[in-house]
Design a protein around this motif. Structure first.
Motif, mmCIF file in Angstrom:
data_model
loop_
_atom_site.group_PDB
_atom_site.id
_atom_site.type_symbol
_atom_site.label_atom_id
_atom_site.label_comp_id
_atom_site.label_asym_id
_atom_site.label_seq_id
_atom_site.Cartn_x
_atom_site.Cartn_y
_atom_site.Cartn_z
ATOM 1 N N THR A 176 0.847 -1.189 0.000
ATOM 2 C CA THR A 176 0.000 0.000 0.000
ATOM 3 C C THR A 176 0.884 1.241 0.000
ATOM 4 O O THR A 176 2.116 1.152 0.101
ATOM 5 C CB THR A 176 -0.933 0.044 1.239
ATOM 6 N N ALA A 209 -14.035 -7.737 -4.140
ATOM 7 C CA ALA A 209 -13.429 -6.398 -4.104
ATOM 8 C C ALA A 209 -11.942 -6.486 -3.771
ATOM 9 O O ALA A 209 -11.099 -5.825 -4.401
ATOM 10 C CB ALA A 209 -14.153 -5.530 -3.082
ATOM 11 N N LEU A 210 -11.608 -7.343 -2.812
ATOM 12 C CA LEU A 210 -10.203 -7.494 -2.420
ATOM 13 C C LEU A 210 -9.394 -8.130 -3.553
ATOM 14 O O LEU A 210 -8.309 -7.655 -3.911
ATOM 15 C CB LEU A 210 -10.106 -8.331 -1.140
ATOM 16 N N GLU A 241 -8.583 -5.729 -6.322
ATOM 17 C CA GLU A 241 -7.532 -4.779 -5.956
ATOM 18 C C GLU A 241 -6.160 -5.463 -5.971
ATOM 19 O O GLU A 241 -5.171 -4.888 -6.435
ATOM 20 C CB GLU A 241 -7.844 -4.193 -4.571
ATOM 21 N N THR A 271 -1.953 0.073 -3.432
ATOM 22 C CA THR A 271 -3.276 0.448 -2.926
ATOM 23 C C THR A 271 -3.168 1.556 -1.878
ATOM 24 O O THR A 271 -2.309 1.462 -1.002
ATOM 25 C CB THR A 271 -3.913 -0.786 -2.253
ATOM 26 N N PRO A 272 -4.013 2.574 -1.934
ATOM 27 C CA PRO A 272 -4.014 3.550 -0.836
ATOM 28 C C PRO A 272 -4.256 2.825 0.497
ATOM 29 O O PRO A 272 -5.126 1.948 0.579
ATOM 30 C CB PRO A 272 -5.179 4.486 -1.188
ATOM 31 N N HIS A 277 -5.607 3.467 3.411
ATOM 32 C CA HIS A 277 -6.933 3.462 4.029
ATOM 33 C C HIS A 277 -7.872 2.495 3.313
ATOM 34 O O HIS A 277 -8.656 1.786 3.937
ATOM 35 C CB HIS A 277 -7.542 4.871 4.052
ATOM 36 N N GLU A 278 -7.747 2.463 1.978
ATOM 37 C CA GLU A 278 -8.595 1.556 1.199
ATOM 38 C C GLU A 278 -8.235 0.096 1.502
ATOM 39 O O GLU A 278 -9.121 -0.767 1.615
ATOM 40 C CB GLU A 278 -8.417 1.850 -0.301
ATOM 41 N N ALA A 279 -6.941 -0.182 1.650
ATOM 42 C CA ALA A 279 -6.517 -1.562 1.927
ATOM 43 C C ALA A 279 -7.072 -2.040 3.273
ATOM 44 O O ALA A 279 -7.525 -3.181 3.397
ATOM 45 C CB ALA A 279 -4.985 -1.650 1.905
ATOM 46 N N ARG A 312 -9.776 -0.998 4.722
ATOM 47 C CA ARG A 312 -11.221 -1.195 4.506
ATOM 48 C C ARG A 312 -11.488 -2.518 3.778
ATOM 49 O O ARG A 312 -12.415 -3.248 4.117
ATOM 50 C CB ARG A 312 -11.773 -0.038 3.649
ATOM 51 N N LEU A 313 -10.675 -2.833 2.781
ATOM 52 C CA LEU A 313 -10.880 -4.053 2.000
ATOM 53 C C LEU A 313 -10.654 -5.310 2.846
ATOM 54 O O LEU A 313 -11.423 -6.268 2.761
ATOM 55 C CB LEU A 313 -9.952 -4.073 0.781
ATOM 56 N N LEU A 346 -11.390 2.517 10.683
ATOM 57 C CA LEU A 346 -11.767 1.792 9.455
ATOM 58 C C LEU A 346 -11.629 0.283 9.640
ATOM 59 O O LEU A 346 -11.910 -0.481 8.720
ATOM 60 C CB LEU A 346 -10.878 2.234 8.289
#
Ligand code: AMP
Ligand code: ZN
Ligand code: FE
Ligand code: FE
Length: 278
Positions: free
Chosen positions: A66, A86-87, A90, A170-171, A173-175, A177-178, A211
């Motif tokens: 990330t 979704a994961l 990514e 991956t950003p 924060h998004e990682a 969340r995923l 998160l």
């Protein structure tokens, strides 16, 4: 009870097959070992079979590449659904970014006079989900250009060196969340290694906790005693799980032997407990 929650097989940039990794974990006296290959879960099935045979407990994991503010940060994820769409989508993006970068790095190395081509690297990444910089380092070793992976990174492959080429990550924060969204447990790997202390601040950790972040890897060879003690204080303050691990890569990384850092049993229990994560 010896617990090591961060290791790599040759499904990413380690040198052991998942079975060899499990055998070596048993030989090192580990009771629990997590397989956390970079951006891929393809090693889980073989590791499961080997762990059942060897009588060691396997924790299913991953280490996701990330970034935050342009700084690389690694995120460990444990016991998530490996089929989460979704994961997976990514992770595919990250793996493709790594493979697409390969020809560009090799072109730069050739510009420097090094006669290196894709098959030279694929010899080392043949079992892996993608061809990363450690595999390029292995090819440079075989060509006699450098002595080991560390020298390859220091002279050519790390940011600021002539063979460095940016790739997608991956950003952060998004990682988080995923991983949480796929039912998993998110832990920041070596939060203060290689300049990431600049971006992984207590404020950011608190934000990530909101998160779904559950823990931080405190005991890791990239952290000195001062860093470990400060990270332990932050974890206590925020009520984050504290883990410790080897980041074993087989012969790919010296002084990162299985079990050289370990996680306390109560921390593992907390990390995997349904009530804490859900
Ligand atoms: P990649 O994801 O292909 O860009 O390669 C990154 C991987 O290379 C990391 O996950 C580490 O295992 C390894 N690595 C990164 N920087 C260094 C370094 N300075 N020395 C040795 N290995 C490194
Ligand atoms: Zn690695
Ligand atoms: Fe890492
Ligand atoms: Fe790692």
């Amino acid at each position: 009870m010896l617990i090591d929650l961060h290791t790599h097989s040759n499904r990413s940039d380690g040198t052991d097959t998942p079975s060899e990794l499990i055998e070596n974990a048993v030989a090192a006296g580990l009771d629990v070992v997590a397989l956390t290959d970079h951006d891929s879960t393809v090693g889980w099935a073989e590791a499961d079979e080997a762990a059942a045979r060897a009588g060691v407990r396997l924790v299913h994991g991953i280490e996701i590449s990330t970034q935050l503010d342009g700084q690389s940060v690694h995120l460990l994820g444990y016991e998530f659904d490996p089929d989460d769409a979704a994961l997976l989508d990514e992770l595919q993006h990250v793996l493709e970014g790594r493979d697409n970068r390969l020809p560009r790095i090799l072109a730069r190395l050739r510009d420097l006079g090094i006669d290196i081509h894709e098959p030279d690297v694929e010899r080392w990444s043949g079992s892996a989900a993608a061809s990363g910089r450690p595999h390029i380092a292995d090819a440079l070793i075989e060509l006699g250009v450098v002595a080991d992976r560390t020298e390859a990174f220091n002279r050519y492959l790390q940011p600021g060196r002539p063979g460095y080429v940016h790739r997608y990550a991956t950003p952060l924060h998004e990682a988080v969340r995923l991983v949480a969204g796929a039912g998993g447990r998110a832990v920041i790997a070596h939060p203060w290694s290689r300049g990431s202390d600049r971006v992984v601040t207590p404020e950011v950790l608190a934000e990530l906790q909101g998160l779904g972040l559950l823990g931080i890897e405190v005991d890791h060879n990239d952290h000195d005693e001062t860093a470990r003690s400060a990270l332990r204080d932050i974890a206590a303050e925020l009520d984050l799980v504290v883990t410790g691990s080897s980041d074993y890569h087989g012969t790919g990384k010296t002084d990162f032997e299985l079990g050289c850092n370990t996680t306390a049993p109560d921390q593992l229990e907390r990390l995997l407990s349904p009530r804490f994560g859900d």
